[in-house]
Design an enzyme around this catalytic site. Structure first.
Site, mmCIF file in Angstrom:
data_model
loop_
_atom_site.group_PDB
_atom_site.id
_atom_site.type_symbol
_atom_site.label_atom_id
_atom_site.label_comp_id
_atom_site.label_asym_id
_atom_site.label_seq_id
_atom_site.Cartn_x
_atom_site.Cartn_y
_atom_site.Cartn_z
ATOM 1 N N GLU A 96 0.824 -1.217 0.000
ATOM 2 C CA GLU A 96 0.000 0.000 0.000
ATOM 3 C C GLU A 96 0.861 1.271 0.000
ATOM 4 O O GLU A 96 0.336 2.370 0.191
ATOM 5 C CB GLU A 96 -0.953 0.025 1.203
ATOM 6 C CG GLU A 96 -1.880 -1.172 1.343
ATOM 7 C CD GLU A 96 -2.872 -1.367 0.197
ATOM 8 O OE1 GLU A 96 -2.883 -0.558 -0.739
ATOM 9 O OE2 GLU A 96 -3.613 -2.363 0.255
ATOM 10 N N HIS A 130 -2.849 2.901 8.109
ATOM 11 C CA HIS A 130 -3.965 2.096 7.596
ATOM 12 C C HIS A 130 -4.129 0.888 8.501
ATOM 13 O O HIS A 130 -3.141 0.282 8.915
ATOM 14 C CB HIS A 130 -3.676 1.650 6.164
ATOM 15 C CG HIS A 130 -4.577 0.538 5.701
ATOM 16 N ND1 HIS A 130 -5.943 0.707 5.572
ATOM 17 C CD2 HIS A 130 -4.331 -0.748 5.368
ATOM 18 C CE1 HIS A 130 -6.471 -0.433 5.158
ATOM 19 N NE2 HIS A 130 -5.517 -1.346 5.038
ATOM 20 N N HIS A 143 -7.399 -2.209 10.147
ATOM 21 C CA HIS A 143 -8.702 -2.872 9.996
ATOM 22 C C HIS A 143 -9.437 -2.883 11.337
ATOM 23 O O HIS A 143 -9.614 -3.945 11.927
ATOM 24 C CB HIS A 143 -8.497 -4.312 9.508
ATOM 25 C CG HIS A 143 -7.637 -4.455 8.287
ATOM 26 N ND1 HIS A 143 -6.925 -5.595 7.979
ATOM 27 C CD2 HIS A 143 -7.384 -3.575 7.267
ATOM 28 C CE1 HIS A 143 -6.281 -5.433 6.832
ATOM 29 N NE2 HIS A 143 -6.522 -4.211 6.386
ATOM 30 N N GLU A 181 -17.386 13.705 21.920
ATOM 31 C CA GLU A 181 -16.119 14.255 21.446
ATOM 32 C C GLU A 181 -15.955 14.204 19.921
ATOM 33 O O GLU A 181 -15.097 14.885 19.368
ATOM 34 C CB GLU A 181 -14.951 13.504 22.092
ATOM 35 C CG GLU A 181 -14.941 12.036 21.689
ATOM 36 C CD GLU A 181 -13.718 11.262 22.171
ATOM 37 O OE1 GLU A 181 -13.868 10.054 22.387
ATOM 38 O OE2 GLU A 181 -12.641 11.843 22.316
ATOM 39 N N HIS A 206 -13.163 -2.894 4.116
ATOM 40 C CA HIS A 206 -11.735 -3.245 4.226
ATOM 41 C C HIS A 206 -11.127 -2.637 5.488
ATOM 42 O O HIS A 206 -10.580 -3.360 6.312
ATOM 43 C CB HIS A 206 -10.988 -2.773 2.960
ATOM 44 C CG HIS A 206 -9.523 -3.054 2.992
ATOM 45 N ND1 HIS A 206 -8.813 -3.486 1.906
ATOM 46 C CD2 HIS A 206 -8.599 -2.960 3.995
ATOM 47 C CE1 HIS A 206 -7.545 -3.665 2.233
ATOM 48 N NE2 HIS A 206 -7.388 -3.339 3.494
#
Ligand code: 2HA
Ligand code: ZN
Length: 271
Positions: free
Chosen positions: A116, A139, A141, A169, A210
């Site tokens: 990525e 990144h 999951h 918040e 994803h």
């Protein structure tokens, strides 16, 4: 030369990956991080002319040529970074030609940066164009964000609005909202380009079914954004199937945003 194992950015990466693994957001080789390093600091640990290998990027990253990043390795597990940073992480400089990366440290087993990395570099370039102090792209999951993707509409305004409703918040932490992409094939330049386009507007981008991308000036900022979205998604998943008796109203969100002086997406409220 100082010892790389004590470099503040290596220590931060070890702690961050271990933390994220234990939060359950980075199973197996899931997730990746890139962190643009301060050049005054990095040359205390590395010699700028000692390039181990050159690795093609597969796209033009001229806008960040000469910049140095510490990046998680492809196929590597967050779980293992803390025990062996030099195999699971690498430090690369974007070459002057903009299409290659020069490995300066790490990927000791012959590995390379995350698949990525194009999405990360394109996101860095997009964030830097709107915030010159941006340094970090994460990144991962996160479990509840992912669960929410299956039961909530994947649309920016409604997705952001639901998250804002889940914790007081939220509108203060991510007043700019959350960008949302549909399911797309990962590891490609196309998802990188789509992510970067969203990153001009948002520091958070959901990859449909994803995971999520977060950006920030520091690891704390990028991580804190994802952590707050994940908490809100958890509250959503704990309550979505129950009758809703109370909610944070849009007028109250305005009150919050105004009190804390944040520039929020007015068009994401229903006033
Ligand atoms: O690096 O998370 O999106 C593994 C992934 C791909
Ligand atoms: Zn992923």
């Amino acid at each position: 030369m100082k010892d790389m194992m004590n470099a503040p950015f290596v220590v931060e990466m070890r702690k961050l990956t271990a933390n994220m693994y234990r939060l359950g957001w980075d199973e197996r080789n899931g997730g990746n991080i890139s962190y643009m390093l301060d050049e005054d600091t990095v040359w205390e640990y590395l010699k700028p002319d000692e390039v181990i290998r050159t690795i093609p990027l597969g796209f033009d990253a001229s806008a960040v040529a000469g910049k140095v990043f510490i990046v998680t390795g492809t196929g590597k597990y967050f779980k293992n970074v803390d025990d062996d940073p030099e195999t699971n992480l690498g430090i690369v400089r974007i070459a002057a030609d903009g299409v290659n990366a020069e490995l300066l440290w790490g990927y000791r087993d012959g590995g390379k940066f995350t698949s990525e990395f194009p999405a990360h570099l394109m996101s860095h370039m997009a964030r830097l164009s709107v915030d010159p102090a941006n340094r970090v792209i994460i990144h991962c999951h996160p479990t509840h964000v992912l669960a929410m993707n299956y039961v909530h509409e994947l649309e920016e305004k409604s997705f952001t609005h639901t998250l804002w409703e889940m914790c007081t918040e939220c509108i203060v932490v991510f007043p700019d909202g959350v960008g949302v992409l549909p399911w797309m094939l990962c590891g490609t330049n196309s998802i990188g380009e789509a992510t970067a386009e969203k990153m001009k507007e948002f520091r958070l981008v959901v990859w449909g079914m994803h995971g999520i991308y977060g950006a920030g000036k520091t690891i704390d900022e990028a991580f804190g954004l994802i952590e707050t979205v994940e908490k809100a998604a958890q509250i959503y998943m704990l309550t979505a199937h129950l009758p809703r008796i109370n909610t944070i109203r849009d007028e109250e969100m305005v009150e919050l945003a105004e009190f804390f002086g944040v520039n929020y997406r007015r068009d994401f409220l229903n006033l």
